[in-house]
Design a protein around this motif. Sequence first.
Motif, PDB file in Angstrom:
ATOM      1  N   GLN A 213      97.268  23.490  21.128  1.00 18.51           N
ATOM      2  CA  GLN A 213      97.054  24.816  21.700  1.00 18.51           C
ATOM      3  C   GLN A 213      96.713  24.734  23.184  1.00 18.51           C
ATOM      4  N   SER A 214      95.803  23.831  23.546  1.00 15.59           N
ATOM      5  CA  SER A 214      95.350  23.728  24.927  1.00 15.59           C
ATOM      6  C   SER A 214      96.481  23.315  25.857  1.00 15.59           C
ATOM      7  N   PHE A 215      97.320  22.384  25.414  1.00 13.35           N
ATOM      8  CA  PHE A 215      98.427  21.931  26.248  1.00 13.35           C
ATOM      9  C   PHE A 215      99.485  23.016  26.410  1.00 13.35           C
ATOM     10  N   GLU A 216      99.897  23.620  25.310  1.00 11.30           N
ATOM     11  CA  GLU A 216     100.982  24.584  25.388  1.00 11.30           C
ATOM     12  C   GLU A 216     100.564  25.878  26.070  1.00 11.30           C
ATOM     13  N   ASP A 217      99.272  26.228  25.985  1.00 13.09           N
ATOM     14  CA  ASP A 217      98.813  27.458  26.616  1.00 13.09           C
ATOM     15  C   ASP A 217      98.736  27.346  28.140  1.00 13.09           C
ATOM     16  N   LEU A 218      98.876  26.142  28.681  1.00 13.47           N
ATOM     17  CA  LEU A 218      98.869  25.995  30.135  1.00 13.47           C
ATOM     18  C   LEU A 218      99.992  26.781  30.796  1.00 13.47           C
ATOM     19  N   THR A 219     101.066  27.012  30.069  1.00 15.95           N
ATOM     20  CA  THR A 219     102.191  27.737  30.652  1.00 15.95           C
ATOM     21  C   THR A 219     102.511  29.037  29.907  1.00 15.95           C
ATOM     22  N   ARG A 220     101.631  29.453  29.016  1.00 17.05           N
ATOM     23  CA  ARG A 220     101.798  30.764  28.387  1.00 17.05           C
ATOM     24  C   ARG A 220     101.079  31.832  29.210  1.00 17.05           C
ATOM     25  N   ARG A 221     101.563  33.051  29.124  1.00 13.93           N
ATOM     26  CA  ARG A 221     100.809  34.178  29.673  1.00 13.93           C
ATOM     27  C   ARG A 221      99.571  34.406  28.813  1.00 13.93           C
ATOM     28  N   PHE A 222      98.531  34.991  29.414  1.00 12.23           N
ATOM     29  CA  PHE A 222      97.272  35.171  28.692  1.00 12.23           C
ATOM     30  C   PHE A 222      97.476  35.934  27.389  1.00 12.23           C
ATOM     31  N   HIS A 223      98.203  37.058  27.435  1.00  8.19           N
ATOM     32  CA  HIS A 223      98.344  37.870  26.228  1.00  8.19           C
ATOM     33  C   HIS A 223      99.141  37.140  25.146  1.00  8.19           C
ATOM     34  N   ASP A 224     100.111  36.329  25.558  1.00  7.91           N
ATOM     35  CA  ASP A 224     100.835  35.520  24.582  1.00  7.91           C
ATOM     36  C   ASP A 224      99.918  34.475  23.954  1.00  7.91           C
ATOM     37  N   SER A 225      99.069  33.871  24.797  1.00  5.26           N
ATOM     38  CA  SER A 225      98.106  32.898  24.292  1.00  5.26           C
ATOM     39  C   SER A 225      97.132  33.547  23.324  1.00  5.26           C
ATOM     40  N   PHE A 226      96.679  34.744  23.678  1.00 10.78           N
ATOM     41  CA  PHE A 226      95.728  35.465  22.825  1.00 10.78           C
ATOM     42  C   PHE A 226      96.346  35.754  21.462  1.00 10.78           C
ATOM     43  N   GLU A 227      97.572  36.282  21.469  1.00  7.17           N
ATOM     44  CA  GLU A 227      98.227  36.630  20.208  1.00  7.17           C
ATOM     45  C   GLU A 227      98.500  35.379  19.368  1.00  7.17           C
ATOM     46  N   HIS A 228      98.858  34.288  20.032  1.00  4.30           N
ATOM     47  CA  HIS A 228      99.098  33.041  19.310  1.00  4.30           C
ATOM     48  C   HIS A 228      97.805  32.534  18.675  1.00  4.30           C
ATOM     49  N   SER A 229      96.700  32.673  19.392  1.00  4.17           N
ATOM     50  CA  SER A 229      95.416  32.208  18.848  1.00  4.17           C
ATOM     51  C   SER A 229      94.993  33.041  17.641  1.00  4.17           C
ATOM     52  N   VAL A 230      95.327  34.316  17.636  1.00  3.99           N
ATOM     53  CA  VAL A 230      95.013  35.172  16.481  1.00  3.99           C
ATOM     54  C   VAL A 230      95.765  34.670  15.253  1.00  3.99           C
ATOM     55  N   LYS A 231      97.044  34.337  15.437  1.00  2.00           N
ATOM     56  CA  LYS A 231      97.841  33.811  14.323  1.00  2.00           C
ATOM     57  C   LYS A 231      97.244  32.503  13.812  1.00  2.00           C
ATOM     58  N   LEU A 232      96.887  31.593  14.735  1.00  2.00           N
ATOM     59  CA  LEU A 232      96.305  30.320  14.327  1.00  2.00           C
ATOM     60  C   LEU A 232      94.969  30.513  13.623  1.00  2.00           C
ATOM     61  N   LEU A 233      94.180  31.462  14.112  1.00  2.00           N
ATOM     62  CA  LEU A 233      92.868  31.710  13.508  1.00  2.00           C
ATOM     63  C   LEU A 233      93.006  32.241  12.088  1.00  2.00           C
ATOM     64  N   ASP A 234      93.969  33.121  11.870  1.00  2.00           N
ATOM     65  CA  ASP A 234      94.195  33.638  10.510  1.00  2.00           C
ATOM     66  C   ASP A 234      94.525  32.494   9.556  1.00  2.00           C
ATOM     67  N   GLU A 235      95.329  31.526  10.032  1.00  2.00           N
ATOM     68  CA  GLU A 235      95.673  30.372   9.212  1.00  2.00           C
ATOM     69  C   GLU A 235      94.454  29.478   8.977  1.00  2.00           C
ATOM     70  N   ALA A 236      93.645  29.295  10.017  1.00  2.00           N
ATOM     71  CA  ALA A 236      92.469  28.418   9.902  1.00  2.00           C
ATOM     72  C   ALA A 236      91.445  28.991   8.929  1.00  2.00           C
ATOM     73  N   PHE A 237      91.291  30.322   8.901  1.00  2.00           N
ATOM     74  CA  PHE A 237      90.335  30.944   7.984  1.00  2.00           C
ATOM     75  C   PHE A 237      90.657  30.629   6.521  1.00  2.00           C
ATOM     76  N   LEU A 238      91.927  30.385   6.228  1.00  2.00           N
ATOM     77  CA  LEU A 238      92.358  30.129   4.855  1.00  2.00           C
ATOM     78  C   LEU A 238      92.399  28.647   4.505  1.00  2.00           C
ATOM     79  N   ALA A 239      92.149  27.792   5.488  1.00  2.00           N
ATOM     80  CA  ALA A 239      92.261  26.352   5.273  1.00  2.00           C
ATOM     81  C   ALA A 239      90.956  25.767   4.732  1.00  2.00           C
ATOM     82  N   PRO A 240      91.029  24.647   3.988  1.00  2.00           N
ATOM     83  CA  PRO A 240      89.828  24.030   3.417  1.00  2.00           C
ATOM     84  C   PRO A 240      88.795  23.598   4.469  1.00  2.00           C
TER      85      PRO A 240
END
Length: 274
Positions: A213-240
């Motif tokens: 996430q940290s590497f790829e977000d270096l060249t993402r726009r902020f709002h794209d990074s934010f939306e991507h982090s929301v998707k990742l967080l939803d997945e992390a909440f369901l993980a063991p």
Amino acid sequence: MADSESAVLAEVSDGIMTITLNRPDHGNAWNGPMVRGYFNLLEQASRSPEVRAIIVTGAGKAFCVGGDGAKLQAVAQTGDIKSAADQPYWFPLSIGKPIIAAINGACFGIGLQQALVSDIRIASADAKFSTAYARRGLVAEMGMSWLLPRLVGTGHATDLLLSARLVRAAEAERMGLVNKVVPASDLMAEARAYAAMLVENCSPFAMRAIKQQSFEDLTRRFHDSFEHSVKLLDEAFLAPDFKEGMASWQERRPPQFPALPPELALIAHDHSAS
């Protein structure tokens, strides 16, 4: 023993693989056996359930003085620039586990580039740094002109690339080139303590995701990074790992996170984002 094995050594203990660049009589100068041995060990570490963090350092008084002089001389004479590596020189960025560079001395040229594609840089007070390229008639190679500005800012990066001047450890710390400087006698203990902290407290799954996430977000726009982090967080909440992280926190005990599964050993970076 193959040349690639003797040029790079490895030891695994307490969840940490320590990799040592091992050409001390040559300042650990970068050559074919070293790059192949180093990258092979990184891939082994990424796939091993026994390894959760990686330290890389140099034997003797140098971390890596850059490209092997004999090889560079041959290139100057013949123009043959065939790469000695089977992987791209940014390969450490694709390793799904944290890499800590314990920089024990001279860190020049490709040695500096490899330190920059590590995740954390801890330097000995004896360490010194140089991009080297401009003083050899070369350009900023292997992504250096991309990496340096993002780490130290454009002003410092332009200075270091144009002048190729020598930077001592204290200045490197002030500009953010390294995370921390410690006395030479404490370097490996400090690097191991940091690695042990990660091994004992942090989820391998989360560290891998954050590294990507940290590497790829270096060249993402902020709002794209934010939306991507929301998707990742939803997945992390369901993980063991989230359940174990919360349970260990509430029960005031060390977490027992599972090892990173083999299918997540390597990070396939999204080149459209980077």
